[in-house]
Design a protein around this motif. Structure first.
Motif, PDB file in Angstrom:
ATOM      1  N   ASP A   1       0.818  -1.219   0.000  1.00 52.68           N
ATOM      2  CA  ASP A   1       0.000   0.000   0.000  1.00 52.68           C
ATOM      3  C   ASP A   1       0.851   1.268   0.000  1.00 52.68           C
ATOM      4  O   ASP A   1       0.429   2.304  -0.532  1.00 52.68           O
ATOM      5  CB  ASP A   1      -0.925   0.014   1.216  1.00 52.68           C
ATOM      6  N   GLN A   2       2.035   1.180   0.576  1.00 55.58           N
ATOM      7  CA  GLN A   2       2.904   2.359   0.643  1.00 55.58           C
ATOM      8  C   GLN A   2       3.383   2.799  -0.737  1.00 55.58           C
ATOM      9  O   GLN A   2       3.855   3.928  -0.920  1.00 55.58           O
ATOM     10  CB  GLN A   2       4.118   2.047   1.515  1.00 55.58           C
ATOM     11  N   PHE A   3       3.240   1.899  -1.736  1.00 58.00           N
ATOM     12  CA  PHE A   3       3.680   2.205  -3.089  1.00 58.00           C
ATOM     13  C   PHE A   3       2.533   2.666  -3.991  1.00 58.00           C
ATOM     14  O   PHE A   3       2.714   2.780  -5.204  1.00 58.00           O
ATOM     15  CB  PHE A   3       4.359   0.985  -3.715  1.00 58.00           C
ATOM     16  N   ALA A   4       1.370   2.916  -3.402  1.00 49.57           N
ATOM     17  CA  ALA A   4       0.228   3.371  -4.198  1.00 49.57           C
ATOM     18  C   ALA A   4       0.471   4.811  -4.668  1.00 49.57           C
ATOM     19  O   ALA A   4       0.793   5.688  -3.869  1.00 49.57           O
ATOM     20  CB  ALA A   4      -1.055   3.290  -3.377  1.00 49.57           C
ATOM     21  N   ARG A   5       0.302   5.029  -5.943  1.00 52.11           N
ATOM     22  CA  ARG A   5       0.579   6.337  -6.546  1.00 52.11           C
ATOM     23  C   ARG A   5      -0.700   6.977  -7.077  1.00 52.11           C
ATOM     24  O   ARG A   5      -1.689   6.301  -7.357  1.00 52.11           O
ATOM     25  CB  ARG A   5       1.576   6.196  -7.704  1.00 52.11           C
ATOM     26  N   HIS A   6      -0.644   8.289  -7.226  1.00 55.65           N
ATOM     27  CA  HIS A   6      -1.731   8.983  -7.905  1.00 55.65           C
ATOM     28  C   HIS A   6      -1.791   8.490  -9.359  1.00 55.65           C
ATOM     29  O   HIS A   6      -0.772   8.549 -10.067  1.00 55.65           O
ATOM     30  CB  HIS A   6      -1.489  10.494  -7.924  1.00 55.65           C
ATOM     31  N   PRO A   7      -2.946   8.022  -9.840  1.00 57.94           N
ATOM     32  CA  PRO A   7      -3.060   7.640 -11.251  1.00 57.94           C
ATOM     33  C   PRO A   7      -3.256   8.890 -12.114  1.00 57.94           C
ATOM     34  O   PRO A   7      -4.351   9.160 -12.621  1.00 57.94           O
ATOM     35  CB  PRO A   7      -4.288   6.728 -11.263  1.00 57.94           C
ATOM     36  N   THR A   8      -2.204   9.659 -12.266  1.00 60.49           N
ATOM     37  CA  THR A   8      -2.327  10.944 -12.952  1.00 60.49           C
ATOM     38  C   THR A   8      -2.728  10.782 -14.417  1.00 60.49           C
ATOM     39  O   THR A   8      -3.276  11.705 -15.009  1.00 60.49           O
ATOM     40  CB  THR A   8      -1.007  11.729 -12.856  1.00 60.49           C
ATOM     41  N   GLN A   9      -2.449   9.600 -14.983  1.00 57.91           N
ATOM     42  CA  GLN A   9      -2.914   9.362 -16.353  1.00 57.91           C
ATOM     43  C   GLN A   9      -4.441   9.444 -16.411  1.00 57.91           C
ATOM     44  O   GLN A   9      -5.007  10.002 -17.363  1.00 57.91           O
ATOM     45  CB  GLN A   9      -2.475   7.980 -16.852  1.00 57.91           C
ATOM     46  N   LEU A  10      -5.100   8.885 -15.399  1.00 57.81           N
ATOM     47  CA  LEU A  10      -6.568   8.905 -15.363  1.00 57.81           C
ATOM     48  C   LEU A  10      -7.091  10.291 -15.001  1.00 57.81           C
ATOM     49  O   LEU A  10      -8.148  10.702 -15.488  1.00 57.81           O
ATOM     50  CB  LEU A  10      -7.079   7.867 -14.369  1.00 57.81           C
ATOM     51  N   TYR A  11      -6.370  11.010 -14.156  1.00 53.17           N
ATOM     52  CA  TYR A  11      -6.758  12.390 -13.868  1.00 53.17           C
ATOM     53  C   TYR A  11      -6.779  13.199 -15.165  1.00 53.17           C
ATOM     54  O   TYR A  11      -7.713  13.961 -15.438  1.00 53.17           O
ATOM     55  CB  TYR A  11      -5.773  13.050 -12.902  1.00 53.17           C
ATOM     56  N   GLU A  12      -5.713  13.027 -15.954  1.00 52.85           N
ATOM     57  CA  GLU A  12      -5.611  13.793 -17.197  1.00 52.85           C
ATOM     58  C   GLU A  12      -6.626  13.308 -18.234  1.00 52.85           C
ATOM     59  O   GLU A  12      -7.163  14.111 -19.007  1.00 52.85           O
ATOM     60  CB  GLU A  12      -4.189  13.707 -17.747  1.00 52.85           C
ATOM     61  N   ALA A  13      -6.887  12.005 -18.257  1.00 56.37           N
ATOM     62  CA  ALA A  13      -7.911  11.499 -19.171  1.00 56.37           C
ATOM     63  C   ALA A  13      -9.265  12.123 -18.851  1.00 56.37           C
ATOM     64  O   ALA A  13     -10.033  12.473 -19.757  1.00 56.37           O
ATOM     65  CB  ALA A  13      -7.999   9.974 -19.078  1.00 56.37           C
ATOM     66  N   GLY A  14      -9.540  12.291 -17.553  1.00 53.94           N
ATOM     67  CA  GLY A  14     -10.810  12.892 -17.152  1.00 53.94           C
ATOM     68  C   GLY A  14     -10.878  14.377 -17.441  1.00 53.94           C
ATOM     69  O   GLY A  14     -11.863  14.860 -17.996  1.00 53.94           O
ATOM     70  N   LEU A  15      -9.804  15.104 -17.088  1.00 50.09           N
ATOM     71  CA  LEU A  15      -9.816  16.560 -17.238  1.00 50.09           C
ATOM     72  C   LEU A  15      -9.548  16.995 -18.680  1.00 50.09           C
ATOM     73  O   LEU A  15     -10.338  17.723 -19.279  1.00 50.09           O
ATOM     74  CB  LEU A  15      -8.776  17.186 -16.311  1.00 50.09           C
ATOM     75  N   GLU A  16      -8.417  16.543 -19.239  1.00 48.58           N
ATOM     76  CA  GLU A  16      -8.037  16.957 -20.591  1.00 48.58           C
ATOM     77  C   GLU A  16      -8.887  16.274 -21.653  1.00 48.58           C
ATOM     78  O   GLU A  16      -9.004  16.780 -22.771  1.00 48.58           O
ATOM     79  CB  GLU A  16      -6.563  16.623 -20.847  1.00 48.58           C
ATOM     80  N   GLY A  17      -9.455  15.103 -21.287  1.00 51.32           N
ATOM     81  CA  GLY A  17     -10.267  14.374 -22.236  1.00 51.32           C
ATOM     82  C   GLY A  17     -11.751  14.641 -22.081  1.00 51.32           C
ATOM     83  O   GLY A  17     -12.344  15.408 -22.836  1.00 51.32           O
TER      84      GLY A  17
END
Length: 292
Positions: A189-205
């Motif tokens: 769990d300590q290695f869980a990262r923000h899925p920024t690809q999905l953030y950008e898919a939602g916002l920019e897409g």
């Protein structure tokens, strides 16, 4: 519980040929853009241009995306590596495409096409702007499948663990069985990262597409659609960069938080504001048959 990323970047194989999701995403993006462009042509959003003229525009635009995106990544993000290994420029299935480079490529293609058809440059750009977010959406999904361009560690239970691309997880050298056991026990769990690809898919897409498509459904003053596109993308990308890990070869450029993505996006914000200001007194291009 965090999501354990185990997606294969290879969609399928045909003998020695491996078809990557990244390549499929580009094909889907081009098909979507072409389909949306046809809808806008039928609605008269680029008066005087028929389907043949549209085909030329989309073809040159696609070349601009690929060539500009690749060259932009090389120049902005990793020039020394490509100088050391020039042939790696052709390995597009491994990623390494720059939105800002692709944007410049599209603008160059649009400028050439516009001159040929004797139109105003920004009438063409206003026509193209609502088409771009659909491509950004599938492109960011492909980044997620590839396990690239992820964000910082979240310290929460809702992030994504990237066991094959996060060096801190790779260094654990866990077998598949050990990986699953450690994941089930919560040890990763300590290695869980923000899925920024999905953030950008939602916002920019998705968000940008909804806003721009709605905004451009009726005639707008010249520069307005392009300005809104530049402003939205610049703001969304600038914000997401705060939780996105910068490219390893560049790291942060200044102040311990400024990234290349932010540096390249800030001019878009300023350009967007300037174009929206220009649009206040600009003419409104009416759809074909829509009057003067």
């Amino acid at each position: 519980m965090p999501y354990l990323h185990q997606l294969d970047p290879i969609a399928f194989s045909l003998g020695p040929l491996k078809v990557h999701w990244y390549g499929i995403a580009y094909a889907v993006a081009f098909v979507l853009a072409w389909w949306l462009a046809r809808l806008r042509i039928r609605a008269g959003r680029l008066p005087g241009i028929d389907q043949e003229g549209l085909s030329d525009l989309m073809f040159y635009g696609m070349l601009g995306v690929v060539l500009g995106g690749r060259l932009g990544y090389i120049l902005f993000y990793d020039l020394p590596a490509y100088v050391a290994e020039p042939l790696s420029v052709f390995k597009v299935w491994q990623g390494g495409m720059s939105f800002h480079g692709g944007l410049l490529g599209v603008l160059a293609a649009a400028a050439w096409w516009t001159r040929k058809h004797r139109l105003h440059f920004f009438d063409t750009v206003d026509f193209l702007a609502p088409l771009v977010p659909s491509g950004l959406f599938v492109g960011r999904l492909a980044n997620f499948v590839n396990g690239e361009l992820w964000g910082k560690y979240t310290g929460t239970k809702w992030g994504v663990i990237f066991p094959t691309t996060d060096p801190n997880v790779v260094d654990l050298k866990l077998s598949a069985a050990q990986l699953q056991a450690q994941y089930a026990a919560g040890a990763l769990d300590q290695f869980a990262r923000h899925p920024t690809q999905l953030y950008e898919a939602g916002l920019e897409g998705l968000v940008m597409f909804a806003v721009l498509w709605w905004f451009s459904r009726k005639p707008r003053p010249r520069y307005a659609v392009s300005g809104l596109f530049a402003l939205l993308y610049g703001v969304f990308r600038f914000v997401v960069e705060f939780v996105r890990v910068p490219d390893q070869q560049l790291d942060y450029l200044a102040l311990g938080w400024v990234t290349m993505g932010q540096l390249l996006s800030l001019p878009l914000v300023l350009l967007g504001l300037f174009l929206l200001w220009l649009s206040r007194r600009a003419p409104t291009v009416q759809p074909a048959g829509g009057g003067a």
